[in-house]
Design a protein around this motif. Structure first.
Motif, PDB file in Angstrom:
ATOM      1  N   ALA A 188       1.392  -1.195  -0.042  1.00 16.44           N
ATOM      2  CA  ALA A 188       0.082   0.081  -0.292  1.00 16.44           C
ATOM      3  C   ALA A 188       0.620   1.671  -0.222  1.00 16.44           C
ATOM      4  O   ALA A 188       0.458   2.212  -0.805  1.00 16.44           O
ATOM      5  CB  ALA A 188      -0.948  -0.434   1.066  1.00 16.44           C
ATOM      6  N   TRP A 205      -5.543  -3.383   4.095  1.00  9.90           N
ATOM      7  CA  TRP A 205      -6.012  -3.001   2.962  1.00  9.90           C
ATOM      8  C   TRP A 205      -7.958  -2.535   3.151  1.00  9.90           C
ATOM      9  O   TRP A 205      -7.822  -1.097   1.906  1.00  9.90           O
ATOM     10  CB  TRP A 205      -5.940  -3.283   1.538  1.00  9.90           C
ATOM     11  CG  TRP A 205      -4.773  -3.594   0.913  1.00  9.90           C
ATOM     12  CD1 TRP A 205      -3.144  -3.365   1.194  1.00  9.90           C
ATOM     13  CD2 TRP A 205      -4.296  -4.334  -0.269  1.00  9.90           C
ATOM     14  NE1 TRP A 205      -1.794  -3.503   0.665  1.00  9.90           N
ATOM     15  CE2 TRP A 205      -3.003  -4.220  -0.696  1.00  9.90           C
ATOM     16  CE3 TRP A 205      -4.851  -5.428  -0.857  1.00  9.90           C
ATOM     17  CZ2 TRP A 205      -1.708  -5.478  -1.227  1.00  9.90           C
ATOM     18  CZ3 TRP A 205      -3.720  -5.531  -1.934  1.00  9.90           C
ATOM     19  CH2 TRP A 205      -2.966  -5.756  -1.796  1.00  9.90           C
ATOM     20  N   ASP A 206      -8.401  -2.852   3.583  1.00 10.81           N
ATOM     21  CA  ASP A 206      -9.560  -2.997   3.653  1.00 10.81           C
ATOM     22  C   ASP A 206     -10.308  -1.805   4.909  1.00 10.81           C
ATOM     23  O   ASP A 206     -10.366  -2.273   5.958  1.00 10.81           O
ATOM     24  CB  ASP A 206     -10.728  -4.093   3.613  1.00 10.81           C
ATOM     25  CG  ASP A 206     -11.863  -3.911   3.955  1.00 10.81           C
ATOM     26  OD1 ASP A 206     -12.362  -2.037   3.267  1.00 10.81           O
ATOM     27  OD2 ASP A 206     -12.841  -4.567   3.917  1.00 10.81           O
ATOM     28  N   THR A 207     -10.451  -0.567   4.536  1.00 13.90           N
ATOM     29  CA  THR A 207     -10.431   0.718   5.639  1.00 13.90           C
ATOM     30  C   THR A 207     -11.530   1.380   5.385  1.00 13.90           C
ATOM     31  O   THR A 207     -11.937   1.738   6.158  1.00 13.90           O
ATOM     32  CB  THR A 207     -10.023   1.886   4.845  1.00 13.90           C
ATOM     33  OG1 THR A 207      -9.901   2.532   3.844  1.00 13.90           O
ATOM     34  CG2 THR A 207      -7.505   1.533   4.886  1.00 13.90           C
ATOM     35  N   ASP A 208     -12.214   0.635   4.355  1.00 10.91           N
ATOM     36  CA  ASP A 208     -14.024   0.662   4.809  1.00 10.91           C
ATOM     37  C   ASP A 208     -14.928   0.300   6.052  1.00 10.91           C
ATOM     38  O   ASP A 208     -15.971   0.893   6.667  1.00 10.91           O
ATOM     39  CB  ASP A 208     -14.603   0.775   3.674  1.00 10.91           C
ATOM     40  CG  ASP A 208     -14.123   1.758   2.551  1.00 10.91           C
ATOM     41  OD1 ASP A 208     -14.287   2.754   2.453  1.00 10.91           O
ATOM     42  OD2 ASP A 208     -14.603   1.427   1.388  1.00 10.91           O
ATOM     43  N   ASP A 221      -6.922   0.203  -6.486  1.00 12.87           N
ATOM     44  CA  ASP A 221      -7.084  -1.473  -6.249  1.00 12.87           C
ATOM     45  C   ASP A 221      -6.266  -2.324  -7.167  1.00 12.87           C
ATOM     46  O   ASP A 221      -5.784  -2.748  -7.930  1.00 12.87           O
ATOM     47  CB  ASP A 221      -8.860  -1.985  -7.195  1.00 12.87           C
ATOM     48  CG  ASP A 221      -9.911  -1.024  -6.559  1.00 12.87           C
ATOM     49  OD1 ASP A 221      -9.726  -0.780  -5.487  1.00 12.87           O
ATOM     50  OD2 ASP A 221     -10.553  -1.116  -6.520  1.00 12.87           O
ATOM     51  N   ARG A 227      -6.161  -0.998  10.760  1.00 17.16           N
ATOM     52  CA  ARG A 227      -6.003  -1.477   8.721  1.00 17.16           C
ATOM     53  C   ARG A 227      -5.653   0.059   8.610  1.00 17.16           C
ATOM     54  O   ARG A 227      -5.426   1.512   8.887  1.00 17.16           O
ATOM     55  CB  ARG A 227      -7.615  -1.207   8.875  1.00 17.16           C
ATOM     56  CG  ARG A 227      -7.912  -2.655   8.559  1.00 17.16           C
ATOM     57  CD  ARG A 227     -10.273  -2.601   8.791  1.00 17.16           C
ATOM     58  NE  ARG A 227     -10.304  -3.391   9.348  1.00 17.16           N
ATOM     59  CZ  ARG A 227     -11.473  -5.351   8.589  1.00 17.16           C
ATOM     60  NH1 ARG A 227     -10.457  -5.411   7.623  1.00 17.16           N
ATOM     61  NH2 ARG A 227     -11.608  -5.901   9.576  1.00 17.16           N
ATOM     62  N   GLY A 228      -4.971  -0.325   7.504  1.00 18.45           N
ATOM     63  CA  GLY A 228      -4.413   0.688   6.204  1.00 18.45           C
ATOM     64  C   GLY A 228      -2.654   0.427   6.191  1.00 18.45           C
ATOM     65  O   GLY A 228      -2.238  -0.068   7.199  1.00 18.45           O
ATOM     66  N   ARG A 278      -4.287   2.972   3.005  1.00 18.90           N
ATOM     67  CA  ARG A 278      -5.403   2.238   2.093  1.00 18.90           C
ATOM     68  C   ARG A 278      -4.713   2.342   0.379  1.00 18.90           C
ATOM     69  O   ARG A 278      -4.481   3.397   0.521  1.00 18.90           O
ATOM     70  CB  ARG A 278      -6.855   3.240   2.604  1.00 18.90           C
ATOM     71  CG  ARG A 278      -7.293   2.517   1.152  1.00 18.90           C
ATOM     72  CD  ARG A 278      -8.713   3.912   0.377  1.00 18.90           C
ATOM     73  NE  ARG A 278      -9.695   3.500  -0.418  1.00 18.90           N
ATOM     74  CZ  ARG A 278     -10.910   2.348   0.251  1.00 18.90           C
ATOM     75  NH1 ARG A 278     -11.155   2.598   1.379  1.00 18.90           N
ATOM     76  NH2 ARG A 278     -11.745   2.139  -0.641  1.00 18.90           N
TER      77      ARG A 278
END
Length: 299
Positions: free
Chosen positions: A89, A140-143, A169, A162-163, A165
């Motif tokens: 990332a 990678w999924d910061t949502d 993708d 997380r992160g 991001r």
């Protein structure tokens, strides 16, 4: 005929030699200058004759402006997945969204063990890669709210935040040859990245291997087109007389690559050779003609 509909990518598969290290960097700069799409590097951390691939990727990202970069493929047993997720990332952010994650379950286990990595069987390697892909995507999924937790057989993540991001993708491209790895690629991967010289029957192997990936993708509820098909061709040369795949004049290269795209669904072509002239001719004389043929046939 099999065409998964992806855009075409043309690139190089560079040897990260430590002696004369600038040669590897200069090859990447050449690919960037002549308009190729992708530069990739082998990853063998146990090989003292090679540069560390992650360090090289980072250095090349700073020396180039548009070409995409990837390991081909990164050795998972020597690159912990949570750390790898953050590194990927970070490099994607710093390069402006130009990093893709080529990854493999591991090979050359004596070398891996000598560097402190775990020696796994082939089946264990598949299981470890399956866990690693889940961890990487979770980081990678910061949502999604909450920390990442994974209590697996091979990896344990206990509350990692997380992160960051990635800037885009990031594709996870899997180096795979055997049935279980092909099934994993179909179920979880964004791309399949083999080397043609390692396939048991070369190009003739592709229908069966593609079918295994397609079947696994369908069983996982994914369209087969979710998995891009890439291909390394290591032994290449431009010559007057043809000698197999990518061993003849440019027109023969064009015909062969267009057939791989339209008949077998391969849409990313990565050439070895470590040669500036071959790289330049590939970009100028082959890539545009292959794009034209494929666009015409698709149209």
């Amino acid at each position: 005929m099999t065409d998964y509909g992806h855009d075409l990518l043309f690139g190089t598969f560079v040897t990260p030699g430590a002696q004369g290290a600038e040669h590897a960097v200069d090859l990447a700069v050449t690919a960037d200058r002549v308009g190729l799409d992708l530069v990739t590097f082998q990853d063998h951390p146990y090989q003292p004759a090679f540069l560390d691939t992650w360090t090289l990727l980072s250095y090349v990202a700073a020396r180039t402006t548009r070409v995409r970069l990837s390991g081909n493929v990164l050795s998972l047993p020597l690159r912990p997945p949570a750390v790898l997720a953050r590194a990927a990332a970070s490099l994607d952010i710093l390069s402006g969204g130009r990093f893709e994650l080529g990854i493999g379950a591991g090979a050359f286990w004596d070398g891996i063990a000598a560097m402190g990595g775990r020696r796994l069987t082939a089946g264990q390697g598949v299981g470890a890669l399956r866990e690693a892909i889940a961890i990487i995507r979770d980081l990678w999924d910061t949502d999604t709210r909450g920390a990442v937790r994974h209590d697996g057989r091979y990896y344990h993540v206990t509350g990692a935040k997380r992160g960051p991001r990635p800037a885009h993708d990031i594709g996870i491209w899997v180096g795979a040859y055997k049935p279980k790895m092909l099934a994993l690629t179909g179920a979880l991967g964004d791309g399949w990245l083999p080397t043609i010289e390692y396939l048991p029957q070369g190009v003739a192997s592709l229908p069966e291997l593609n079918a295994r990936i397609d079947e696994a993708a369908t069983e996982a509820g994914r369209p087969p087109a979710a998995v891009r098909r890439l291909m390394n061709v290591m032994n290449v040369e431009f010559s007057a007389a043809g000698r197999g795949l990518l061993g003849g004049p440019p027109a023969q290269w064009v015909e062969q690559l267009a057939d791989l795209a339209l008949t077998h669904g391969v849409t990313a072509f990565l050439i070895g050779g470590d040669d500036h002239t071959i790289t330049e001719r590939f970009a100028a004389e082959v890539a545009p003609a292959v794009r034209e043929i494929v666009e015409r046939e698709r149209g």
